[in-house]
Motif scaffolding. Structure first.
Motif, PDB file in Angstrom:
ATOM      1  N   VAL A   1      -0.501  19.616  -2.867  1.00 19.21           N
ATOM      2  CA  VAL A   1       0.089  18.328  -2.511  1.00 19.21           C
ATOM      3  C   VAL A   1      -0.933  17.449  -1.804  1.00 19.21           C
ATOM      4  CG1 VAL A   1       2.445  19.217  -2.334  1.00 19.21           C
ATOM      5  CG2 VAL A   1       0.969  19.211  -0.305  1.00 19.21           C
ATOM      6  N   PHE A   2      -0.682  16.146  -1.890  1.00 17.27           N
ATOM      7  CA  PHE A   2      -1.430  15.143  -1.134  1.00 17.27           C
ATOM      8  C   PHE A   2      -0.459  14.507  -0.152  1.00 17.27           C
ATOM      9  CE2 PHE A   2      -1.970  10.504  -0.825  1.00 17.27           C
ATOM     10  CZ  PHE A   2      -3.176  10.456  -0.151  1.00 17.27           C
ATOM     11  N   SER A   3      -0.873  14.337   1.098  1.00 20.49           N
ATOM     12  CA  SER A   3       0.016  13.757   2.104  1.00 20.49           C
ATOM     13  C   SER A   3      -0.719  12.684   2.891  1.00 20.49           C
ATOM     14  CB  SER A   3       0.547  14.836   3.055  1.00 20.49           C
ATOM     15  OG  SER A   3      -0.509  15.501   3.710  1.00 20.49           O
ATOM     16  N   VAL A   4       0.047  11.698   3.353  1.00 18.86           N
ATOM     17  CA  VAL A   4      -0.507  10.613   4.153  1.00 18.86           C
ATOM     18  C   VAL A   4       0.488  10.269   5.247  1.00 18.86           C
ATOM     19  CG1 VAL A   4       0.391   8.868   2.560  1.00 18.86           C
ATOM     20  CG2 VAL A   4      -1.461   8.277   4.113  1.00 18.86           C
ATOM     21  N   GLN A   5      -0.007  10.084   6.459  1.00 18.13           N
ATOM     22  CA  GLN A   5       0.838   9.703   7.602  1.00 18.13           C
ATOM     23  C   GLN A   5       0.495   8.280   8.014  1.00 18.13           C
ATOM     24  OE1 GLN A   5       1.661  12.442  10.995  1.00 18.13           O
ATOM     25  NE2 GLN A   5       0.706  10.870  12.261  1.00 18.13           N
ATOM     26  N   THR A   6       1.519   7.452   8.184  1.00 19.01           N
ATOM     27  CA  THR A   6       1.335   6.052   8.557  1.00 19.01           C
ATOM     28  C   THR A   6       2.348   5.678   9.631  1.00 19.01           C
ATOM     29  OG1 THR A   6       2.815   5.342   6.781  1.00 19.01           O
ATOM     30  CG2 THR A   6       0.464   5.406   6.273  1.00 19.01           C
ATOM     31  N   GLY A   7       2.217   4.460  10.137  1.00 14.03           N
ATOM     32  CA  GLY A   7       3.158   3.952  11.131  1.00 14.03           C
ATOM     33  C   GLY A   7       2.664   4.175  12.538  1.00 14.03           C
ATOM     34  N   PHE A   8       3.286   3.480  13.486  1.00 19.80           N
ATOM     35  CA  PHE A   8       2.938   3.655  14.899  1.00 19.80           C
ATOM     36  C   PHE A   8       4.203   3.814  15.734  1.00 19.80           C
ATOM     37  CE2 PHE A   8       2.751  -0.684  13.470  1.00 19.80           C
ATOM     38  CZ  PHE A   8       3.517  -1.396  14.370  1.00 19.80           C
ATOM     39  N   MET A   9       5.149   2.881  15.633  1.00 20.46           N
ATOM     40  CA  MET A   9       6.421   3.063  16.332  1.00 20.46           C
ATOM     41  C   MET A   9       7.355   3.952  15.513  1.00 20.46           C
ATOM     42  SD  MET A   9       9.016   0.178  17.836  1.00 20.46           S
ATOM     43  CE  MET A   9       7.706  -0.447  18.895  1.00 20.46           C
ATOM     44  N   PHE A  10       7.488   3.620  14.228  1.00 18.20           N
ATOM     45  CA  PHE A  10       8.248   4.444  13.293  1.00 18.20           C
ATOM     46  C   PHE A  10       7.238   5.102  12.354  1.00 18.20           C
ATOM     47  CE2 PHE A  10      11.011   0.936  14.583  1.00 18.20           C
ATOM     48  CZ  PHE A  10      12.111   1.628  15.060  1.00 18.20           C
TER      49      PHE A  10
ATOM     50  N   ALA B   1       5.155   7.521 -10.528  1.00 20.76           N
ATOM     51  CA  ALA B   1       5.940   6.663 -11.412  1.00 20.76           C
ATOM     52  C   ALA B   1       6.697   5.594 -10.647  1.00 20.76           C
ATOM     53  CB  ALA B   1       6.915   7.519 -12.218  1.00 20.76           C
ATOM     54  N   VAL B   2       6.978   5.828  -9.364  1.00 17.77           N
ATOM     55  CA  VAL B   2       7.826   4.895  -8.601  1.00 17.77           C
ATOM     56  C   VAL B   2       7.120   4.232  -7.433  1.00 17.77           C
ATOM     57  CG1 VAL B   2       9.935   6.096  -9.248  1.00 17.77           C
ATOM     58  CG2 VAL B   2       8.710   6.799  -7.195  1.00 17.77           C
ATOM     59  N   ASP B   3       5.959   4.720  -7.038  1.00 17.65           N
ATOM     60  CA  ASP B   3       5.347   4.187  -5.820  1.00 17.65           C
ATOM     61  C   ASP B   3       3.847   4.447  -5.840  1.00 17.65           C
ATOM     62  OD1 ASP B   3       5.165   2.927  -3.437  1.00 17.65           O
ATOM     63  OD2 ASP B   3       6.436   4.307  -2.307  1.00 17.65           O
ATOM     64  N   SER B   4       3.149   3.856  -4.868  1.00 17.69           N
ATOM     65  CA  SER B   4       1.723   4.063  -4.687  1.00 17.69           C
ATOM     66  C   SER B   4       1.459   4.398  -3.229  1.00 17.69           C
ATOM     67  CB  SER B   4       0.930   2.817  -5.096  1.00 17.69           C
ATOM     68  OG  SER B   4      -0.460   3.022  -4.940  1.00 17.69           O
ATOM     69  N   HIS B   5       0.672   5.432  -2.988  1.00 15.40           N
ATOM     70  CA  HIS B   5       0.352   5.881  -1.636  1.00 15.40           C
ATOM     71  C   HIS B   5      -1.156   5.759  -1.451  1.00 15.40           C
ATOM     72  CE1 HIS B   5       4.435   7.502  -1.735  1.00 15.40           C
ATOM     73  NE2 HIS B   5       4.108   8.012  -2.915  1.00 15.40           N
ATOM     74  N   VAL B   6      -1.568   5.178  -0.320  1.00 15.04           N
ATOM     75  CA  VAL B   6      -2.965   4.804  -0.178  1.00 15.04           C
ATOM     76  C   VAL B   6      -3.602   5.453   1.044  1.00 15.04           C
ATOM     77  CG1 VAL B   6      -2.584   2.608  -1.330  1.00 15.04           C
ATOM     78  CG2 VAL B   6      -2.467   2.712   1.156  1.00 15.04           C
ATOM     79  N   ILE B   7      -4.884   5.737   0.897  1.00 14.87           N
ATOM     80  CA  ILE B   7      -5.763   5.995   2.039  1.00 14.87           C
ATOM     81  C   ILE B   7      -6.408   4.653   2.336  1.00 14.87           C
ATOM     82  CG2 ILE B   7      -7.699   7.334   2.908  1.00 14.87           C
ATOM     83  CD1 ILE B   7      -7.115   9.414   0.746  1.00 14.87           C
ATOM     84  N   ALA B   8      -6.067   4.066   3.485  1.00 15.29           N
ATOM     85  CA  ALA B   8      -6.340   2.645   3.727  1.00 15.29           C
ATOM     86  C   ALA B   8      -7.807   2.276   3.621  1.00 15.29           C
ATOM     87  CB  ALA B   8      -5.794   2.238   5.093  1.00 15.29           C
ATOM     88  N   GLY B   9      -8.718   3.177   3.974  1.00 12.36           N
ATOM     89  CA  GLY B   9     -10.133   2.840   3.895  1.00 12.36           C
ATOM     90  C   GLY B   9     -11.018   4.027   4.172  1.00 12.36           C
ATOM     91  N   LEU B  10     -12.021   4.235   3.319  1.00 15.52           N
ATOM     92  CA  LEU B  10     -13.015   5.290   3.491  1.00 15.52           C
ATOM     93  C   LEU B  10     -14.389   4.718   3.171  1.00 15.52           C
ATOM     94  CD1 LEU B  10     -11.272   8.277   1.633  1.00 15.52           C
ATOM     95  CD2 LEU B  10     -11.349   7.896   4.103  1.00 15.52           C
ATOM     96  N   GLU B  11     -15.431   5.381   3.686  1.00 17.84           N
ATOM     97  CA  GLU B  11     -16.776   4.990   3.280  1.00 17.84           C
ATOM     98  C   GLU B  11     -16.926   5.222   1.769  1.00 17.84           C
ATOM     99  OE1 GLU B  11     -16.156   7.034   5.781  1.00 17.84           O
ATOM    100  OE2 GLU B  11     -17.067   6.182   7.605  1.00 17.84           O
ATOM    101  N   PRO B  12     -17.726   4.397   1.071  1.00 19.71           N
ATOM    102  CA  PRO B  12     -17.802   4.483  -0.390  1.00 19.71           C
ATOM    103  C   PRO B  12     -18.108   5.880  -0.926  1.00 19.71           C
ATOM    104  CG  PRO B  12     -18.886   2.496   0.382  1.00 19.71           C
ATOM    105  CD  PRO B  12     -18.514   3.267   1.605  1.00 19.71           C
ATOM    106  N   GLU B  13     -19.053   6.598  -0.313  1.00 18.16           N
ATOM    107  CA  GLU B  13     -19.408   7.924  -0.817  1.00 18.16           C
ATOM    108  C   GLU B  13     -18.245   8.898  -0.650  1.00 18.16           C
ATOM    109  OE1 GLU B  13     -21.634  10.898  -2.614  1.00 18.16           O
ATOM    110  OE2 GLU B  13     -21.930   8.721  -2.524  1.00 18.16           O
ATOM    111  N   LEU B  14     -17.591   8.879   0.514  1.00 21.39           N
ATOM    112  CA  LEU B  14     -16.447   9.753   0.735  1.00 21.39           C
ATOM    113  C   LEU B  14     -15.285   9.358  -0.164  1.00 21.39           C
ATOM    114  CD1 LEU B  14     -15.087  12.049   2.232  1.00 21.39           C
ATOM    115  CD2 LEU B  14     -14.502  10.438   4.063  1.00 21.39           C
ATOM    116  N   ALA B  15     -15.106   8.074  -0.399  1.00 23.21           N
ATOM    117  CA  ALA B  15     -14.041   7.617  -1.290  1.00 23.21           C
ATOM    118  C   ALA B  15     -14.265   8.137  -2.706  1.00 23.21           C
ATOM    119  CB  ALA B  15     -13.977   6.091  -1.290  1.00 23.21           C
ATOM    120  N   ARG B  16     -15.520   8.141  -3.157  1.00 20.25           N
ATOM    121  CA  ARG B  16     -15.820   8.650  -4.501  1.00 20.25           C
ATOM    122  C   ARG B  16     -15.540  10.140  -4.590  1.00 20.25           C
ATOM    123  NH1 ARG B  16     -19.452  11.452  -6.890  1.00 20.25           N
ATOM    124  NH2 ARG B  16     -20.676  11.675  -4.976  1.00 20.25           N
TER     125      ARG B  16
END
Length: 204
Positions: free
Chosen positions: A128-137, A172-187
């Motif tokens: 699985v791939f997981s991402v955590q976002t938000g600050f208050m909620f 199929a229903v949504d897109s989940h993002v890693i907001a920003g990485l250095e170009p080499e790490l992103a690749r």
């Protein structure tokens, strides 16, 4: 001096197969090969990974642009009302209130961006791939690789200015993002996710 003639016993000994030679190793089963490929694909990324601190500047710039546009719209509405004959404050009062409002909004956005950074991370596991976002909620989203349709990188002008690239994992229903990485790490992250998605779908 003549060489001794080999005896029949010596000839029989030479004709025997030599011992100690390496036996051919059996090939790994296809499932074992996939397991090794999956381990290779995840060996560089383990645990919850924070984003580069430069992403805070990206969030601040975006917030400042949004606050500026919002304050200008409010000022434009007030001025339009005064020009239409409605009672209103003097121009200097409008300017002072706009500056104070803009400064307050920007200060709040800076505080929120720094606080938000503490609770934003991503993780790449075997299945699985997981991402955590938000600050208050706060939201933790877990996406199985079998549901992923494609993985891509994106870079707008603000991300490009700060040397970052966004990684988007789309279902199929949504897109989940890693907001920003250095170009080499992103690749590398893009390659890892694409390989894990391929392996997961081959096992279906």
């Amino acid at each position: 001096m003549t060489e001794p003639t080999p005896t029949p016993a010596d000839q029989h000994q030479d004709s025997q197969p030599r011992t100690g030679t390496a036996e051919p190793q059996p090939r790994l089963a296809q499932s074992d090969q996939r397991e090794q490929q999956g381990q290779t694909a995840t060996q560089d990324v383990a645990g919850a990974c924070p984003l580069p601190h430069a992403i805070v500047n990206v969030w601040i710039v975006r917030s400042v642009i949004g606050c500026t546009i919002g304050v200008l719209i409010v000022v434009a509405v007030v001025i339009a009302g005064i020009l239409a004959g409605l009672p209103g404050p003097p121009a200097w009062v409008i300017a002072v209130v706009a500056i104070v409002l803009w400064t307050l909004l920007v200060a709040i956005c800076v505080i929120i961006a720094k606080y938000r950074y503490r609770f934003t991370s991503y993780r790449i596991d075997r299945n699985v791939f997981s991402v955590q976002t938000g600050f208050m909620f706060r939201t933790l989203t877990v996406v199985p690789y079998t549901r992923v349709q494609h993985v891509e990188t994106e870079q707008g002008p603000i991300l490009r200015h700060f040397g970052l690239v966004k990684v988007a994992v789309s279902t199929a229903v949504d897109s989940h993002v890693i907001a920003g990485l250095e170009p080499e790490l992103a690749r590398k992250t893009l390659d890892q996710l694409a390989e894990l998605v391929r392996l997961a779908k081959e096992d279906l």
